[in-house]
Design an enzyme around this catalytic site. Sequence first.
Site, PDB file in Angstrom:
ATOM      1  CE  LYS A  69     -38.848   8.744   8.778  1.00  0.00           C
ATOM      2  NZ  LYS A  69     -38.440   9.496   7.592  1.00  0.00           N
ATOM      3  CG  ASP A 105     -37.832   8.023   3.891  1.00  0.00           C
ATOM      4  OD1 ASP A 105     -38.994   8.059   3.464  1.00  0.00           O
ATOM      5  OD2 ASP A 105     -37.523   8.266   5.074  1.00  0.00           O
ATOM      6  N   GLY A 130     -29.614  14.467   8.220  1.00  0.00           N
ATOM      7  CA  GLY A 130     -30.661  13.871   9.053  1.00  0.00           C
ATOM      8  C   GLY A 130     -31.189  12.598   8.399  1.00  0.00           C
ATOM      9  N   GLY A 131     -32.391  12.199   8.828  1.00  0.00           N
ATOM     10  CA  GLY A 131     -32.939  10.923   8.365  1.00  0.00           C
ATOM     11  C   GLY A 131     -33.077  10.844   6.853  1.00  0.00           C
ATOM     12  CB  ALA A 132     -34.735  13.024   4.361  1.00  0.00           C
TER      13      ALA A 132
HETATM   14  P1  NDP Z   1     -34.089  15.590  10.403  1.00  0.00           P
HETATM   15  O1  NDP Z   1     -34.571  16.422  11.527  1.00  0.00           O
HETATM   16  O2  NDP Z   1     -33.599  14.218  10.643  1.00  0.00           O
HETATM   17  O3  NDP Z   1     -32.896  16.381   9.642  1.00  0.00           O
HETATM   18  C1  NDP Z   1     -33.003  17.756   9.325  1.00  0.00           C
HETATM   19  C2  NDP Z   1     -31.755  18.201   8.560  1.00  0.00           C
HETATM   20  O4  NDP Z   1     -31.953  19.564   8.163  1.00  0.00           O
HETATM   21  C3  NDP Z   1     -30.494  18.143   9.379  1.00  0.00           C
HETATM   22  O5  NDP Z   1     -29.403  17.836   8.544  1.00  0.00           O
HETATM   23  C4  NDP Z   1     -30.386  19.597   9.891  1.00  0.00           C
HETATM   24  O6  NDP Z   1     -29.048  19.987  10.180  1.00  0.00           O
HETATM   25  C5  NDP Z   1     -30.865  20.367   8.679  1.00  0.00           C
HETATM   26  N1  NDP Z   1     -31.370  21.686   9.029  1.00  0.00           N
HETATM   27  C6  NDP Z   1     -32.569  21.983   9.605  1.00  0.00           C
HETATM   28  N2  NDP Z   1     -32.684  23.314   9.769  1.00  0.00           N
HETATM   29  C7  NDP Z   1     -31.525  23.870   9.295  1.00  0.00           C
HETATM   30  C8  NDP Z   1     -31.044  25.204   9.167  1.00  0.00           C
HETATM   31  N3  NDP Z   1     -31.762  26.247   9.563  1.00  0.00           N
HETATM   32  N4  NDP Z   1     -29.819  25.393   8.616  1.00  0.00           N
HETATM   33  C9  NDP Z   1     -29.085  24.350   8.180  1.00  0.00           C
HETATM   34  N5  NDP Z   1     -29.492  23.054   8.283  1.00  0.00           N
HETATM   35  C10 NDP Z   1     -30.691  22.826   8.819  1.00  0.00           C
HETATM   36  O7  NDP Z   1     -35.291  15.602   9.344  1.00  0.00           O
HETATM   37  P2  NDP Z   1     -35.544  14.550   8.167  1.00  0.00           P
HETATM   38  O8  NDP Z   1     -34.253  14.258   7.512  1.00  0.00           O
HETATM   39  O9  NDP Z   1     -36.386  13.450   8.648  1.00  0.00           O
HETATM   40  O10 NDP Z   1     -36.455  15.439   7.188  1.00  0.00           O
HETATM   41  C11 NDP Z   1     -35.882  16.468   6.411  1.00  0.00           C
HETATM   42  C12 NDP Z   1     -36.910  16.926   5.381  1.00  0.00           C
HETATM   43  O11 NDP Z   1     -37.169  15.861   4.472  1.00  0.00           O
HETATM   44  C13 NDP Z   1     -38.272  17.291   6.010  1.00  0.00           C
HETATM   45  O12 NDP Z   1     -38.726  18.481   5.386  1.00  0.00           O
HETATM   46  C14 NDP Z   1     -39.161  16.132   5.619  1.00  0.00           C
HETATM   47  O13 NDP Z   1     -40.505  16.525   5.467  1.00  0.00           O
HETATM   48  C15 NDP Z   1     -38.562  15.746   4.275  1.00  0.00           C
HETATM   49  N6  NDP Z   1     -38.865  14.372   3.887  1.00  0.00           N
HETATM   50  C16 NDP Z   1     -39.415  14.163   2.658  1.00  0.00           C
HETATM   51  C17 NDP Z   1     -39.718  12.886   2.241  1.00  0.00           C
HETATM   52  C18 NDP Z   1     -40.325  12.680   0.898  1.00  0.00           C
HETATM   53  O14 NDP Z   1     -40.798  11.571   0.636  1.00  0.00           O
HETATM   54  N7  NDP Z   1     -40.310  13.660   0.026  1.00  0.00           N
HETATM   55  C19 NDP Z   1     -39.439  11.709   3.088  1.00  0.00           C
HETATM   56  C20 NDP Z   1     -38.798  12.037   4.348  1.00  0.00           C
HETATM   57  C21 NDP Z   1     -38.543  13.330   4.729  1.00  0.00           C
HETATM   58  P3  NDP Z   1     -28.395  19.678  11.624  1.00  0.00           P
HETATM   59  O15 NDP Z   1     -27.909  18.260  11.555  1.00  0.00           O
HETATM   60  O16 NDP Z   1     -27.302  20.663  11.728  1.00  0.00           O
HETATM   61  O17 NDP Z   1     -29.487  19.875  12.652  1.00  0.00           O
END
Ligand code: NDP
Length: 279
Positions: A69, A105, A130-132
């Site tokens: 992305k 998104d 993160g991205g979302a």
């Molecule tokens: P990223 O990898 O970019 O971001 C993940 C985020 O989750 C980060 O902020 C990360 O924190 C946090 N995180 C992950 N594990 C933990 C944990 N154990 N404890 C605390 N924080 C945690 O992923 P995306 O943003 O791309 O995707 C996130 C979710 O959104 C996914 O499940 C994806 O499937 C979903 N999604 C849904 C969409 C929809 O249309 N419904 C569209 C796009 C995504 P840190 O920064 O500290 O690592």
Amino acid sequence: MEFLSELTGCFSTPAAGNPTVAMVEAAYRHHGLKYRYINCEVAQGALADAVLGARAMGWRGFNLSIPHKIAVIDHLDGLGASAEIIGAVNCVWRNRDRLIGENTDGKGFVDALNGVAAIAGVRAVVLGAGGAARAIAVEMALAGASEVTIVNRTAGKGEELAALLTARTPARGAFQPWQEPLRVPDGTDIVINATSIGLYSDGGVPALDFNSVDPVTLVADVIVNPRDTPFLSRARARGCKTINGHGMLVNQAIAGVAFWTGVTVDGAVMRAKLAEIFG
Ligand code: NDP
């Protein structure tokens, strides 16, 4: 007789689990559009070639998912306004011979609130950076939220997003460290889990202290699989209204298809396909 289809699809890795292809193809068939959508397994180092290939074959556009992305931006000819602020692109469309990057998104999430909750003046809490989360936070801010508080495990990413919101949108961005159990600030109107916690593969629940959540607060989750996460069930047990990630998924697909075909497809067709897939 003519046997040529317009091409669209998604570049990601791993690509096999992405259900967008089924929704979009159902909508193409329903509307009699001579388009195809193909899920493509594109490794990290192969993105440049994939985009060149799409250009060479005259693709109408494509989605990007993990891990492309941000990297795709270097291969495009322009960005839509919110994609430029978000710094990530999940949808590319062809405008004559120029490839333009958009981020649908966050728009998909905001559209999912339509008829459920007003956005003007709300105070939102977004879990994740993160991205979302970036896409949702920026679009909520551009749609009129007055304050967006980011809560993220990695403080630097959360602080950076909060500062971006304050600098580039009319909303006030704030950062709250991820300290468990998480308490939401008084007066919060909507809480959004935009982390990957709760995905079918981990089954976890963001450690929110629901005693800090007013039952009038709307609670949303971006997770698509499962459709109803433990986070949302706990919110309902508290008396909160909830929305799952399927509305966002359908709406971002509708927005993408509109960029590629100029047609606003019937969301009911996509929702029915998702319901068929997820049972
Ligand atoms: P990223 O990898 O970019 O971001 C993940 C985020 O989750 C980060 O902020 C990360 O924190 C946090 N995180 C992950 N594990 C933990 C944990 N154990 N404890 C605390 N924080 C945690 O992923 P995306 O943003 O791309 O995707 C996130 C979710 O959104 C996914 O499940 C994806 O499937 C979903 N999604 C849904 C969409 C929809 O249309 N419904 C569209 C796009 C995504 P840190 O920064 O500290 O690592």
